[in-house]
Write an enzyme that holds these catalytic residues in place. Structure first.
Site, mmCIF file in Angstrom:
data_model
loop_
_atom_site.group_PDB
_atom_site.id
_atom_site.type_symbol
_atom_site.label_atom_id
_atom_site.label_comp_id
_atom_site.label_asym_id
_atom_site.label_seq_id
_atom_site.Cartn_x
_atom_site.Cartn_y
_atom_site.Cartn_z
ATOM 1 N N ASP A 40 -71.350 -61.713 -35.012
ATOM 2 C CA ASP A 40 -72.220 -62.980 -36.004
ATOM 3 C C ASP A 40 -73.418 -63.329 -35.143
ATOM 4 O O ASP A 40 -73.437 -62.839 -34.191
ATOM 5 C CB ASP A 40 -71.372 -63.721 -36.580
ATOM 6 N N LYS A 74 -62.813 -66.660 -39.819
ATOM 7 C CA LYS A 74 -64.084 -66.676 -38.714
ATOM 8 C C LYS A 74 -63.930 -67.496 -37.606
ATOM 9 O O LYS A 74 -62.848 -68.303 -37.483
ATOM 10 C CB LYS A 74 -65.305 -67.440 -39.684
HETATM 11 P P1 NDP Z 1 -78.334 -62.564 -35.062
HETATM 12 O O1 NDP Z 1 -77.745 -63.626 -34.086
HETATM 13 O O2 NDP Z 1 -78.393 -61.193 -34.700
HETATM 14 O O3 NDP Z 1 -79.575 -62.994 -35.611
HETATM 15 C C1 NDP Z 1 -80.097 -64.059 -36.427
HETATM 16 C C2 NDP Z 1 -81.499 -64.332 -36.657
HETATM 17 O O4 NDP Z 1 -81.788 -65.486 -37.356
HETATM 18 C C3 NDP Z 1 -82.091 -64.450 -35.183
HETATM 19 O O5 NDP Z 1 -83.450 -63.985 -35.398
HETATM 20 C C4 NDP Z 1 -82.233 -65.963 -35.215
HETATM 21 O O6 NDP Z 1 -83.307 -66.360 -34.469
HETATM 22 C C5 NDP Z 1 -82.311 -66.641 -36.528
HETATM 23 N N1 NDP Z 1 -81.390 -67.755 -36.818
HETATM 24 C C6 NDP Z 1 -80.156 -67.741 -36.789
HETATM 25 N N2 NDP Z 1 -79.881 -69.180 -36.714
HETATM 26 C C7 NDP Z 1 -81.029 -69.715 -37.182
HETATM 27 C C8 NDP Z 1 -81.230 -71.128 -37.353
HETATM 28 N N3 NDP Z 1 -80.293 -72.016 -37.366
HETATM 29 N N4 NDP Z 1 -82.656 -71.575 -37.488
HETATM 30 C C9 NDP Z 1 -83.434 -70.536 -37.509
HETATM 31 N N5 NDP Z 1 -83.219 -69.165 -37.203
HETATM 32 C C10 NDP Z 1 -82.020 -68.806 -37.146
HETATM 33 O O7 NDP Z 1 -77.379 -62.566 -36.359
HETATM 34 P P2 NDP Z 1 -76.773 -61.586 -37.322
HETATM 35 O O8 NDP Z 1 -78.102 -60.768 -37.892
HETATM 36 O O9 NDP Z 1 -75.490 -60.876 -36.940
HETATM 37 O O10 NDP Z 1 -76.500 -62.677 -38.646
HETATM 38 C C11 NDP Z 1 -77.473 -63.161 -39.445
HETATM 39 C C12 NDP Z 1 -76.734 -63.592 -40.920
HETATM 40 O O11 NDP Z 1 -76.097 -62.430 -41.204
HETATM 41 C C13 NDP Z 1 -75.603 -64.721 -40.759
HETATM 42 O O12 NDP Z 1 -75.714 -65.370 -41.600
HETATM 43 C C14 NDP Z 1 -74.552 -63.887 -40.566
HETATM 44 O O13 NDP Z 1 -73.556 -64.652 -40.845
HETATM 45 C C15 NDP Z 1 -74.742 -62.762 -41.532
HETATM 46 N N6 NDP Z 1 -74.001 -61.595 -41.293
HETATM 47 C C16 NDP Z 1 -73.882 -60.807 -40.319
HETATM 48 C C17 NDP Z 1 -73.039 -59.528 -40.291
HETATM 49 C C18 NDP Z 1 -72.954 -58.953 -38.885
HETATM 50 O O14 NDP Z 1 -72.178 -57.820 -38.863
HETATM 51 N N7 NDP Z 1 -73.620 -59.423 -37.860
HETATM 52 C C19 NDP Z 1 -72.414 -59.315 -41.370
HETATM 53 C C20 NDP Z 1 -72.530 -60.093 -42.368
HETATM 54 C C21 NDP Z 1 -73.458 -61.074 -42.589
HETATM 55 P P3 NDP Z 1 -83.247 -66.647 -33.161
HETATM 56 O O15 NDP Z 1 -83.252 -65.327 -32.432
HETATM 57 O O16 NDP Z 1 -84.448 -67.512 -32.601
HETATM 58 O O17 NDP Z 1 -81.894 -67.445 -32.664
#
Ligand code: NDP
Length: 448
Positions: free
Chosen positions: A158, A118
């Site tokens: 991510d 990662k």
């Molecule tokens: P994105 O950046 O596309 O979306 C993340 C979302 O979560 C956004 O709406 C963001 O809000 C919110 N968010 C992120 N961090 C915080 C925080 N600290 N506090 C509050 N809201 C938060 O990321 P992904 O959808 O890609 O990833 C989401 C989760 O899924 C993570 O845990 C990631 O590790 C996991 N994941 C992702 C994969 C992938 O292929 N992308 C695969 C497997 C797991 P805002 O827009 O306001 O920042």
């Protein structure tokens, strides 16, 4: 645990991830005394390599900014390192190590041959212009490019790293390495990306939830679903849940929560996708556009449990898809009181240990992220295969393979749990199945 905590006392998230695994693999260690003798645990908990680097770049005002970049290459027993890049101000070494550690087990659960890694940076793309994001990505890749390659380490997206960022990162890698190879996944469709890669983590998670429900003779049809996040995983989870007849009631971002009692539909979802992916706006606009819905401004992850609003509505299913530690014990109790019978994790480690304990004690269906969200890396593996063969598979073919892989992972969690006397416990099943596969490969490859 004492050993891990003593070495890096400040890495809380890493300790949490390690403890989650150690708490479940006792029976394996009893069957295999050689794992203790040959220090497999100590080796699996220590990254093979940690790369930490300076990322200097210039913002639109001509000011030089300095961020910190990371790549944790955790374990390559099963294949080249693979795992996403996260750009978020909260990124630190403990968070990188927890994500890399989880990734090792997740990748092991898939039928693909991939090690775990990662990386990322404490850079916040929010509010930055495209030009700034591009310059940051180029500076980041100027260093990262020395440590990755299509047979060495293949990063992906991510939090904060989507199609735009992967494009800039890939462009810089290609220029430095003077080669066009599948060194990153999540690429644009016209230049080596795979169909269904953007959808994969969210779709895969809902397929996994469908498999879990089927064990109790249920489906998603008509079920009220709470989803947190409004990013890549959350939006495609919502899309698939709607397709399977679920009623999606919530989404959230880092500044607020929407609750739509009538439920989302594909038009509303298209509005949010455009808002988030192209206009890069806030969910406030959803409340303005759809007055029937409630928008509640808040910090969804504030320390005060009452702020975790997304988990306060009555529902049947909960899909945390934002980030780590978004469901604490208080939220878990509220979810159970509100009727939730399934919690399936799109995010990595979104539930605190006390929440997991409650779900297991109440015998609801609980799918841990390392199994449930493995669809993302599974389709990344397919993207690598397509790149190596220089061809593209159809949407239908990739989706069918994704579905098959999620079914396979689900079954292997169930079978492993049953074999070790903890039937129906997906946490133990996933941890043991992943651990055994990696440990075996490590021993077969000698002390390296
Ligand atoms: P994105 O950046 O596309 O979306 C993340 C979302 O979560 C956004 O709406 C963001 O809000 C919110 N968010 C992120 N961090 C915080 C925080 N600290 N506090 C509050 N809201 C938060 O990321 P992904 O959808 O890609 O990833 C989401 C989760 O899924 C993570 O845990 C990631 O590790 C996991 N994941 C992702 C994969 C992938 O292929 N992308 C695969 C497997 C797991 P805002 O827009 O306001 O920042």
């Amino acid at each position: 645990m004492n050993w891990v905590q003593g070495r890096d006392p400040e890495q809380r998230e890493f300790h949490q991830a390690v403890l989650g695994v150690l708490a479940t693999i006792g029976p394996v260690l009893e069957h295999h005394p050689e794992y203790r003798r040959l220090a497999v645990l100590e080796r699996i908990m220590e990254p093979e390599r940690v790369i930490l680097f300076r990322v200097p770049w210039m913002d639109d005002k001509g000011q030089v900014q300095v961020n910190r970049g990371y790549r944790v290459q955790m374990n390559s027993a099963l294949g080249p390192y693979k795992g996403g890049l996260r750009f978020h101000p909260s990124v630190n070494l403990g968070i990188m190590k927890f994500l890399a550690f989880e990734q090792v087990f997740k990748n092991a659960l898939t039928p693909l041959v991939l090690g775990g890694a990662k990386g990322g940076a404490d850079f916040d793309p929010k509010g930055r212009s495209d030009g700034e994001v591009m310059r940051f990505c180029q500076a980041f890749m100027a260093e990262l490019s020395r440590h990755i390659g299509p047979d060495t380490d293949i990063p992906a997206g991510d939090i904060g790293v989507g199609g735009r960022e992967i494009g800039y990162l890939f462009g810089m890698y290609k220029k430095i390495a003077n080669e066009f190879t599948g060194v990153l996944t999540g690429k644009g469709l016209a230049w080596g990306g795979s169909l269904i890669r953007p959808e994969a983590a969210g779709y895969g998670m809902v397929y996994f939830a469908g498999e879990m429900l089927a064990t109790r003779g249920q489906t998603l049809e008509g079920k009220r679903c709470l989803i947190s996040g409004a990013g890549n995983v959350a939006l495609f989870a919502a899309e698939k849940a709607l397709e399977l007849g679920g009623r999606v009631l919530t989404l959230s971002d880092s500044t607020g929560v929407i609750y739509d009692e009538q439920g989302l539909d594909l038009d509303k979802l298209a509005f949010i996708k455009d808002l988030k992916n192209f206009r890069r706006g806030r969910l406030t606009e959803y409340g303005e556009r759809y007055p029937g819905a409630i928008y509640i401004p808040c910090d969804p992850l504030a320390a005060d449990g009452d702020q975790h609003l997304v988990w306060s509505f009555p529902a049947d299913c909960a899909f945390p898809c934002a980030t780590q530690n978004e469901i604490n014990g208080h939220d878990a109790a509220r979810l159970l009181a509100g009727g939730v019978g399934l919690v399936c994790e799109g995010a990595n480690m979104p539930c605190l240990p006390e929440a997991v304990e409650l779900f297991l004690a109440q015998n609801i269906l609980y799918g841990p992220g390392k199994a449930a969200n493995a669809g993302g890396v599974a389709v990344s593996g397919m993207e690598m295969a397509q790149n190596a063969m220089r061809l593209s598979w159809s949407r239908v073919e990739v989706d069918a393979r994704l579905r098959q892989i999620m079914k396979f992972i689900h079954q292997s969690c169930l079978d492993t749990a049953a074999e070790y006397g903890v039937s129906g416990n997906y946490v133990a099943g996933a941890n043991i199945a992943g651990f055994v596969k990696v440990a075996r490969a490590m021993l077969e490859q000698g002390l390296v």
